[in-house]
Design an enzyme around this catalytic site. Structure first.
Site, PDB file in Angstrom:
ATOM      1  N   TRP A   1       0.868  -1.183   0.000  1.00  0.00           N
ATOM      2  CA  TRP A   1       0.000   0.000   0.000  1.00  0.00           C
ATOM      3  C   TRP A   1       0.904   1.232   0.000  1.00  0.00           C
ATOM      4  O   TRP A   1       1.789   1.340   0.857  1.00  0.00           O
ATOM      5  CB  TRP A   1      -0.866  -0.048   1.265  1.00  0.00           C
ATOM      6  CG  TRP A   1      -1.837   1.064   1.410  1.00  0.00           C
ATOM      7  CD1 TRP A   1      -2.732   1.503   0.478  1.00  0.00           C
ATOM      8  CD2 TRP A   1      -2.033   1.871   2.582  1.00  0.00           C
ATOM      9  NE1 TRP A   1      -3.476   2.532   0.996  1.00  0.00           N
ATOM     10  CE2 TRP A   1      -3.070   2.782   2.288  1.00  0.00           C
ATOM     11  CE3 TRP A   1      -1.443   1.916   3.841  1.00  0.00           C
ATOM     12  CZ2 TRP A   1      -3.522   3.727   3.201  1.00  0.00           C
ATOM     13  CZ3 TRP A   1      -1.896   2.842   4.758  1.00  0.00           C
ATOM     14  CH2 TRP A   1      -2.920   3.738   4.436  1.00  0.00           C
TER      15      TRP A   1
ATOM     16  N   ALA B   1      -6.575  -5.069   7.374  1.00  0.00           N
ATOM     17  CA  ALA B   1      -7.558  -4.017   7.088  1.00  0.00           C
ATOM     18  C   ALA B   1      -8.801  -4.553   6.382  1.00  0.00           C
ATOM     19  O   ALA B   1      -9.751  -3.800   6.171  1.00  0.00           O
ATOM     20  CB  ALA B   1      -6.914  -2.926   6.233  1.00  0.00           C
TER      21      ALA B   1
HETATM   22  C1  LMR Z   1      -6.877   2.050  -0.554  1.00  0.00           C
HETATM   23  O1  LMR Z   1      -5.866   1.354  -0.557  1.00  0.00           O
HETATM   24  O2  LMR Z   1      -7.424   2.435  -1.589  1.00  0.00           O
HETATM   25  C2  LMR Z   1      -7.530   2.406   0.753  1.00  0.00           C
HETATM   26  O3  LMR Z   1      -6.835   1.832   1.811  1.00  0.00           O
HETATM   27  C3  LMR Z   1      -7.774   3.849   0.901  1.00  0.00           C
HETATM   28  C4  LMR Z   1      -6.546   4.655   1.169  1.00  0.00           C
HETATM   29  O4  LMR Z   1      -6.544   5.372   2.168  1.00  0.00           O
HETATM   30  O5  LMR Z   1      -5.590   4.595   0.388  1.00  0.00           O
END
Ligand code: LMR
Length: 394
Positions: free
Chosen positions: A127, A210
């Site tokens: 992420w 998450a």
């Molecule tokens: C995502 O990965 O799209 C979500 O976790 C939202 C974010 O805050 O990036």
């Protein structure tokens, strides 16, 4: 002072949200940010959460401060949801945080405080905000291979070989389930091997969970983190309630510090509370209280569990449908990985040019690394995405 400020790199997910908003085409399709959407493109308030809000509105008599680490009931209910019977209560310190991101940030702060020399090992890819926060904090960091872009599965040999290079005391950030951005996940046997490696090398796991419930189910999605809780001397966990309770804007998360050794609880708990005080003092309470009410009330919990299961099976049907449409168009099984992946995301393996082409020609918005949010699709848009993928030469 302000004259020294320079523009910061844009977050690619948030940037994409903005681009989507600005696109005037009514046929545009949003497969960007990780938010669950139903077949009508709505992100509904979950039934049990709405009911808990009604009850809270009726019952709550004060908005005075809770505790620095948040309400203990929330900690207990979430520990039970994430860790089940893998731990006893006296092993788990926990602090409520503003969302899962808050828990990640506080976990990194804890690592920096306790072990500033530790290198944080992060999956490649991960992420984007993991990397951004680590960079911002200036923590020592290294990446381990995770995704095989040819098979679109976990690069198992690469991952294990890279983690062999970690030094004792280093921290390994793992996605508990539904890996973001790839959708490729460890199976139970692989979790066991990772656990053995962590023990052998004296590494500390930090699990970001998450999307519990969106992959293989609430229990199965917790298999890895529970195995680590049973086997590792120490474990950090950042749990988010944004997705599986649908309370994104309420900012509800929990940082847990699990210790096998008895007698650690009080100091760990005090440390988490101290860190909260330094950053924002008391954590948000509204979402945490709703989650606690849902988890502690038999009927609400049952209804919530059923709704999470509906979300999960809906995402799975979209995976199957897209795989089928692509099989029909290409006469091959090369997109079979889409049905194997779990959670909201899959990385398609498209080039940035192909991602752009799909946006230009079909108004399809996905993150530049070709991560799609499956839950952004419905029965009408699945064939459109399949057409766009084929037209872009995937
Ligand atoms: C995502 O990965 O799209 C979500 O976790 C939202 C974010 O805050 O990036």
């Amino acid at each position: 002072m302000f004259e020294t400020l320079v523009p910061q790199p844009a977050d690619k997910i948030l940037q994409l949200m903005q681009m989507f908003r600005e696109d005037p085409r009514t046929s545009k399709i949003d497969l960007g940010v990780g938010v669950y959407k139903d077949a009508d493109g709505k992100t509904p308030i979950m039934r049990a959460v709405k009911e808990a809000e009604h009850r809270l509105w009726n019952q709550q008599e004060t908005k005075s401060y809770t505790a620095l680490a948040g309400d203990p009931g929330f900690r207990g209910a979430m520990t039970d949801l994430v860790l089940g019977d893998a731990v006893t209560g006296d092993q788990v310190a926990g602090a409520a945080t503003p969302g899962g991101t808050g828990a990640i940030r506080q976990g990194f702060e804890l690592i920096g405080m306790a072990s500033p020399e530790a290198t944080l090992w992060i999956s490649a890819p991960t992420w984007p905000n993991h990397l951004s926060i680590v960079k911002y904090l200036g923590m020592p960091m290294a990446e381990y291979r995770y995704f095989d872009s040819a098979t679109r599965a976990v690069d198992w040999d690469g991952m294990m070989a890279d983690l062999e290079q970690a030094k004792p005391g280093d921290v390994v950030l793992l996605h508990g389930c539904c890996h973001n951005p790839t959708g490729a996940n460890l199976n139970p046997g692989q979790w066991h091997e990772v656990a053995d490696l962590l023990l052998k090398k004296g590494l500390v796991p930090f699990v970001d969970i998450a999307y519990q419930g969106f992959g293989d189910g609430l229990e199965k999605d917790a298999y890895g983190v529970r195995h680590l809780a049973r086997t590792q001397p120490e474990l950090l966990i950042a749990a988010s309630c944004s997705k599986n309770f649908g309370i994104y804007r309420e900012r509800t998360g929990l940082l847990m510090a699990v210790a096998q050794e008895s007698g650690r609880l009080a100091l760990n708990q005090d440390t988490l509370a101290f860190l909260n005080r330094q950053n924002y003092s008391f954590p948000p309470d509204h979402g945490a209280r709703l989650v606690t009410m849902v988890l502690e009330d038999g009927a609400l919990r049952q209804d919530w569990t059923a709704e999470v299961e509906d979300i999960r099976t809906n995402i799975l049907s979209l995976r199957e449908a897209l795989t089928e449409e692509l099989r029909a168009r290409t006469g091959s099984d090369r997109f079979g990985f889409l049905a194997e992946h779990r959670g909201m995301f899959s990385r398609l393996g498209a080039t940035p040019e192909q991602v752009e082409a799909m946006r230009e020609s079909h108004g399809i918005y996905m993150v530049g690394d070709s991560r799609i949010n499956m839950a952004g699709l419905n029965a009408t848009t699945v064939p459109i995405l399949a057409d766009a993928m084929v037209a872009a030469g995937l």
